[in-house]
Design a protein around this motif. Structure first.
Motif, PDB file in Angstrom:
ATOM      1  N   THR A 202       0.506  17.931  19.641  1.00 31.29           N
ATOM      2  CA  THR A 202      -0.244  16.675  19.635  1.00 31.29           C
ATOM      3  C   THR A 202      -1.331  16.642  18.569  1.00 31.29           C
ATOM      4  O   THR A 202      -1.821  15.572  18.215  1.00 31.29           O
ATOM      5  CB  THR A 202      -0.916  16.440  21.001  1.00 31.29           C
ATOM      6  N   GLY A 203      -1.732  17.825  18.091  1.00 31.30           N
ATOM      7  CA  GLY A 203      -2.799  17.871  17.104  1.00 31.30           C
ATOM      8  C   GLY A 203      -4.169  18.070  17.698  1.00 31.30           C
ATOM      9  O   GLY A 203      -5.175  18.028  16.976  1.00 31.30           O
ATOM     10  N   TRP A 204      -4.247  18.279  19.005  1.00 31.53           N
ATOM     11  CA  TRP A 204      -5.501  18.601  19.684  1.00 31.53           C
ATOM     12  C   TRP A 204      -5.322  19.910  20.455  1.00 31.53           C
ATOM     13  O   TRP A 204      -4.202  20.222  20.882  1.00 31.53           O
ATOM     14  CB  TRP A 204      -5.905  17.499  20.658  1.00 31.53           C
TER      15      TRP A 204
ATOM     16  N   ASN B 206      -6.235  26.912  16.542  1.00 27.58           N
ATOM     17  CA  ASN B 206      -6.938  28.188  16.679  1.00 27.58           C
ATOM     18  C   ASN B 206      -6.125  29.140  17.555  1.00 27.58           C
ATOM     19  O   ASN B 206      -5.778  28.809  18.690  1.00 27.58           O
ATOM     20  CB  ASN B 206      -8.319  27.960  17.297  1.00 27.58           C
ATOM     21  N   LYS B 207      -5.835  30.322  17.058  1.00 26.89           N
ATOM     22  CA  LYS B 207      -5.022  31.293  17.790  1.00 26.89           C
ATOM     23  C   LYS B 207      -5.828  32.512  18.217  1.00 26.89           C
ATOM     24  O   LYS B 207      -5.281  33.450  18.809  1.00 26.89           O
ATOM     25  CB  LYS B 207      -3.834  31.744  16.942  1.00 26.89           C
TER      26      LYS B 207
ATOM     27  N   SER C 258      -8.248  30.989  25.848  1.00 24.13           N
ATOM     28  CA  SER C 258      -7.110  31.063  24.924  1.00 24.13           C
ATOM     29  C   SER C 258      -5.857  31.553  25.635  1.00 24.13           C
ATOM     30  O   SER C 258      -4.738  31.310  25.158  1.00 24.13           O
ATOM     31  CB  SER C 258      -7.453  32.000  23.754  1.00 24.13           C
ATOM     32  N   THR C 259      -6.010  32.221  26.769  1.00 21.73           N
ATOM     33  CA  THR C 259      -4.847  32.694  27.526  1.00 21.73           C
ATOM     34  C   THR C 259      -4.042  31.540  28.113  1.00 21.73           C
ATOM     35  O   THR C 259      -2.885  31.720  28.506  1.00 21.73           O
ATOM     36  CB  THR C 259      -5.280  33.642  28.660  1.00 21.73           C
ATOM     37  N   ASP C 260      -4.654  30.351  28.227  1.00 15.54           N
ATOM     38  CA  ASP C 260      -3.972  29.177  28.761  1.00 15.54           C
ATOM     39  C   ASP C 260      -3.732  28.126  27.687  1.00 15.54           C
ATOM     40  O   ASP C 260      -3.301  27.010  27.999  1.00 15.54           O
ATOM     41  CB  ASP C 260      -4.802  28.557  29.899  1.00 15.54           C
ATOM     42  N   LYS C 261      -4.014  28.466  26.430  1.00 16.01           N
ATOM     43  CA  LYS C 261      -3.835  27.523  25.321  1.00 16.01           C
ATOM     44  C   LYS C 261      -2.388  27.597  24.826  1.00 16.01           C
ATOM     45  O   LYS C 261      -1.782  28.652  24.799  1.00 16.01           O
ATOM     46  CB  LYS C 261      -4.793  27.871  24.184  1.00 16.01           C
TER      47      LYS C 261
ATOM     48  N   SER D 177     -11.849  19.101  20.135  1.00 18.99           N
ATOM     49  CA  SER D 177     -12.538  20.284  19.618  1.00 18.99           C
ATOM     50  C   SER D 177     -14.042  20.055  19.555  1.00 18.99           C
ATOM     51  O   SER D 177     -14.840  20.965  19.812  1.00 18.99           O
ATOM     52  CB  SER D 177     -12.018  20.641  18.217  1.00 18.99           C
ATOM     53  N   ALA D 178     -14.441  18.830  19.219  1.00 13.93           N
ATOM     54  CA  ALA D 178     -15.853  18.517  19.040  1.00 13.93           C
ATOM     55  C   ALA D 178     -16.652  18.623  20.334  1.00 13.93           C
ATOM     56  O   ALA D 178     -17.885  18.666  20.307  1.00 13.93           O
ATOM     57  CB  ALA D 178     -16.013  17.114  18.449  1.00 13.93           C
ATOM     58  N   ALA D 179     -15.955  18.657  21.470  1.00  9.72           N
ATOM     59  CA  ALA D 179     -16.644  18.760  22.759  1.00  9.72           C
ATOM     60  C   ALA D 179     -16.859  20.204  23.175  1.00  9.72           C
ATOM     61  O   ALA D 179     -17.525  20.465  24.185  1.00  9.72           O
ATOM     62  CB  ALA D 179     -15.844  18.029  23.838  1.00  9.72           C
ATOM     63  N   MET D 180     -16.320  21.157  22.384  1.00 10.96           N
ATOM     64  CA  MET D 180     -16.341  22.551  22.813  1.00 10.96           C
ATOM     65  C   MET D 180     -16.877  23.479  21.717  1.00 10.96           C
ATOM     66  O   MET D 180     -16.882  23.142  20.536  1.00 10.96           O
ATOM     67  CB  MET D 180     -14.929  22.994  23.206  1.00 10.96           C
ATOM     68  N   ARG D 181     -17.293  24.633  22.167  1.00 13.44           N
ATOM     69  CA  ARG D 181     -17.679  25.725  21.259  1.00 13.44           C
ATOM     70  C   ARG D 181     -16.836  26.935  21.609  1.00 13.44           C
ATOM     71  O   ARG D 181     -16.713  27.298  22.774  1.00 13.44           O
ATOM     72  CB  ARG D 181     -19.178  26.040  21.423  1.00 13.44           C
TER      73      ARG D 181
END
Length: 376
Positions: free
Chosen positions: A295-297, A269-270, A287-290, A352-356
């Motif tokens: 790794t695929g996560w 996700n960008k 997202s500023t720290d992503k 991803s499943a732990a977040m919204r």
């Protein structure tokens, strides 16, 4: 000797009678050492244990077991343990002030004793085993007073500290066979320490992973302050959690599962926005720290606010990892590794499943407007 059981008493007293380690009192003060060497005199129960723990602290030069605070010159162990001399079983710590502050010495010391019990220490009862800090000057007294007040205010030990502050006068080294007892008689020392209940108590206060994932009292105080200044989020009931989460989300957040790499919602996700806990809604990452870790996560260099993150040691695999959970939702989020890019060098590898994900343009409407400053 140590008051545990008759059998243990018999075991421990079966020792050769040693000569006095020193024949005269040791009137140690900072003035008698090189400029970078300072001295702390501390009492936390059995000096076999406190000596062992303090010698593990980087920056400590030497630790001597002995007695302080009493009225009898050059007391013997038998006299002190009887409780008739006024002395407290103590240690004298010489440390490098270029590496350690006095507060850091106290921090390590207080994390390895019960500073809330003024009637003794674990199985050793009596005033001769009570916790105390013998301050050598006004500065040490002020540092100790302020630090213990902060610890009490943070409620780290769940009970008020009852560690006595006493002006230092003399320190008498104990008999030679007591020095480095944990090295000379390691089996007897380990048996005594386990039977005393010291480590079991410390595990209750600081967690059973305190050796692998240690946190100083200063860190815990700062965390408590940070939490008190952030918005509090509520964890839903178990029924509500089951109703709102998908099967995968439940297994990840509640049962510590891991979703598949490259086959999850946010790994690539960008979009601009923040990631919040799927259970509680507390803000976790931006997202500023992503960054693309390969790794695929979804991976981040840091959380939005460390106050919303809790870490603990995870030994479920063949090596120790650092698990990451949300503070209020208590959701399992993923793990953090030390192979990330600058500026932190960390990789928060999340499920991803732990977040919204909350897009930037929806943050204000959803109550996260305070974090729009991240995108300015």
């Amino acid at each position: 000797m140590k008051r545990i059981t008759i059998s243990l008493l018999a075991l421990l007293v079966a020792l050769p009678v040693g000569l006095s380690f020193f024949s005269q009192a040791s009137n140690h003060s900072s003035a008698s050492h090189a400029e970078h060497e300072q001295v702390a005199t501390l009492a936390g129960g059995c000096f076999w244990c406190t000596e062992s723990d303090m010698e593990k602290l980087d920056g400590v030069i030497d630790v001597v077991s002995g007695y302080s605070g009493g009225t009898v010159d050059n007391p013997t162990y038998k006299q002190v343990s009887s409780g008739t001399t006024g002395h407290i079983e103590s240690i004298q710590v010489t440390y490098d002030s270029d590496k350690l502050s006095y507060e850091q010495v106290l921090d390590h010391f207080l994390r390895h004793i019960d500073p809330t019990d003024d009637g003794g220490s674990f199985v050793d009862r009596g005033n001769q085993y009570r916790p105390a800090i013998f301050y050598h000057d006004t500065q040490q007294k002020q540092v100790a007073e302020r630090f213990m007040q902060e610890i009490d205010q943070a409620g780290i030990f769940h009970k008020p500290l009852k560690t006595e502050l006493i002006a230092f006068k003399k320190f008498w080294p104990a008999e030679e066979y007591h020095q480095d007892y944990y090295k000379k008689s390691s089996l007897r020392y380990k048996y005594y320490r386990y039977a005393s209940g010291r480590d079991q108590y410390l595990d209750q206060i600081f967690g059973d992973d305190r050796e692998d994932n240690p946190k100083t009292l200063r860190q815990l105080i700062d965390e408590k302050r940070a939490i008190s200044e952030v918005k509090v989020y509520t964890r839903p009931s178990e029924d509500q959690i089951r109703a709102k989460l998908t099967d995968l989300q439940y297994r990840v957040t509640q049962e510590d599962a891991t979703e598949r790499a490259f086959n999850n919602e946010y790994w690539d996700n960008k979009a601009e926005g923040i990631y919040v806990d799927i259970v509680s809604g507390e803000p976790l990452f931006s997202s500023t720290d992503k960054y693309k870790s390969g790794t695929g996560w979804p991976s981040f260099t840091q959380p939005i606010d460390p106050a919303y993150i809790v870490t603990k040691s995870d030994n479920t695999l063949f090596y120790t990892r650092t698990e990451v959970r949300s503070r209020f939702g208590r959701s399992h989020l993923g793990h953090v590794f030390e192979d990330g890019p600058a500026p932190t060098g960390l990789r928060y590898c999340m499920n991803s499943a732990a977040m919204r994900f909350v897009p930037k343009e929806e943050m204000q409407a959803q109550g996260y407007g305070a974090y729009l400053k991240l995108f300015q």
